[in-house]
Design an enzyme around this catalytic site. Structure first.
Site, PDB file in Angstrom:
ATOM      1  N   GLY A  13      88.741  -8.682  32.762  1.00 56.21           N
ATOM      2  CA  GLY A  13      89.181  -8.941  34.005  1.00 56.21           C
ATOM      3  C   GLY A  13      88.723 -10.893  33.895  1.00 56.21           C
ATOM      4  O   GLY A  13      88.685 -11.181  34.930  1.00 56.21           O
ATOM      5  N   ASN A  14      88.968 -11.067  32.432  1.00 57.03           N
ATOM      6  CA  ASN A  14      88.552 -12.530  32.571  1.00 57.03           C
ATOM      7  C   ASN A  14      89.831 -13.907  33.054  1.00 57.03           C
ATOM      8  O   ASN A  14      89.620 -14.683  34.121  1.00 57.03           O
ATOM      9  CB  ASN A  14      88.761 -13.024  30.934  1.00 57.03           C
ATOM     10  N   ARG A  45      91.994 -12.762  35.562  1.00 54.45           N
ATOM     11  CA  ARG A  45      91.433 -12.986  37.543  1.00 54.45           C
ATOM     12  C   ARG A  45      90.298 -13.422  37.521  1.00 54.45           C
ATOM     13  O   ARG A  45      90.482 -14.024  38.377  1.00 54.45           O
ATOM     14  CB  ARG A  45      91.490 -11.036  37.691  1.00 54.45           C
ATOM     15  N   HIS A  56      86.028 -16.812  27.183  1.00 54.07           N
ATOM     16  CA  HIS A  56      86.445 -15.456  27.919  1.00 54.07           C
ATOM     17  C   HIS A  56      85.127 -14.908  27.338  1.00 54.07           C
ATOM     18  O   HIS A  56      84.597 -13.949  27.238  1.00 54.07           O
ATOM     19  CB  HIS A  56      87.616 -14.900  26.313  1.00 54.07           C
TER      20      HIS A  56
END
Length: 246
Positions: A77-78, A80, A72
Site C-alpha cells: 500500500g505504499n 496509495r 517504502h
C-alpha cells in the site's frame, strides 16, 4: 491487509522490501528500500520536511512523495499511501481547497516515466519528479473539471426527474448517492440521521425513477448503486489513461 501473514496494517514494516525481480530474493531488483530498522527515523525526518512552509508547494509535495516512496515504510500500500500524502499536502498548502485534484491519475498516465523520475530522485536528481508532478497536474485539472461538470449534470437530471422538496430526505439522499455511488441502506440512514426502516421507502422510489440500482451481494448486504455516477468515474479513469493501481 488484516489477517495476512506478510502484512501488518497500521505498522511500519519489520522486514526488507524491494521492487521488481523475485518475491523471494532482492537479487536483480529495480529498487531495494532502506533497512527496516531505519524506517522510524526516516519517517520522522520526512514528517518534519512535510511540515515545512518555506518550500514551493508543488515541489514540496513532489519531493515529499518521492521520499515516502523511497522509504517504502509499509509492506504493502505504499503507492496509495504516498498519493494520499500528496493530496494532503496539496490541501494544506492551499493549492487545492474543495476537491482532490486527481494528480495521481495524471502520474499513472505514463508509469515508466514516473518510475524513472523516482529513480532519478534516489540518485540525487530532484527535477524529474517535480516535472512529473507539474505535467500530471496540467493533465489532471481539466480531467477533474470534466468530472465535476458530469456530476453536476447528473445531479440536475436526478433533481428534474425526482423533483424532491428542498429539505426532504429524498433531496439529501440524492446528494449522498452522488458522493457515495455504492452504499448500503444502513450507511445512508446513518449519514442522513433517519431510521433504517424509513430510508428503504426513499431508496425504492429512487430505484423506480432509475436513479439507483440495487444488487444483493453474495453473502453480504444489499448494495445500492448510482450507475450514472459510476459511469462518470469510469470515464474519468479512461481519460486519465490509468493503467495500473499501486
Amino acid at each position: 491487509m488484516a489477517g495476512q501473514e506478510r502484512h501488518t496494517p497500521g505498522e511500519y514494516r519489520t522486514q526488507p522490501v524491494w521492487i521488481g525481480a523475485s518475491r523471494i530474493s532482492p537479487v536483480g531488483a529495480g529498487y531495494v528500500a532502506p533497512r527496516f530498522e531505519l524506517v522510524p527515523e526516516l519517517m520522522e525526518d520526512l514528517a518534519r520536511y512535510a511540515a515545512r512552509t518555506d518550500v514551493t508547494p508543488l515541489a514540496h509535495t513532489a519531493t515529499a512523495h518521492a521520499q515516502f516512496e523511497t522509504i517504502h515504510p509499509f509492506t504493502d500500500g505504499n503507492g496509495r499511501s504516498g498519493r494520499a500524502l500528496a493530496q494532503a499536502m496539496l490541501r494544506r498548502s492551499g493549492l487545492t481547497t474543495n476537491v482532490a485534484v486527481p494528480v495521481s491519475a495524471g502520474l499513472l498516465t505514463d508509469v515508466p516515466a514516473y518510475h524513472d523520475a523516482l529513480t532519478s530522485f534516489r540518485e540525487g536528481e530532484v527535477s524529474p519528479i517535480v516535472e512529473q508532478f507539474a505535467a500530471a497536474s496540467l493533465r489532471a485539472v481539466p480531467n477533474g473539471r470534466q468530472l465535476l461538470d458530469d456530476l453536476d449534470a447528473i445531479l440536475q437530471e436526478w433533481t428534474e426527474t425526482v423533483r424532491p422538496r428542498r429539505t426532504s430526505v429524498k433531496k439529501r439522499l440524492l446528494g449522498f448517492a452522488l458522493e457515495h455511488p455504492a452504499f448500503t441502506a444502513e450507511q445512508a440512514a446513518r449519514e442522513l440521521e433517519v431510521a433504517a426502516t424509513n430510508v428503504y421507502r426513499y431508496l425504492r422510489e429512487l430505484e423506480t425513477a432509475g436513479v439507483l440500482a440495487v444488487k444483493k451481494e453474495h453473502r453480504g448486504p444489499t448494495v445500492w448503486r448510482a450507475p450514472a455516477v459510476l459511469s462518470a468515474i469510469d470515464a474519468f479513469a479512461l481519460r486519465a489513461g490509468r493503467r495500473s493501481a499501486g
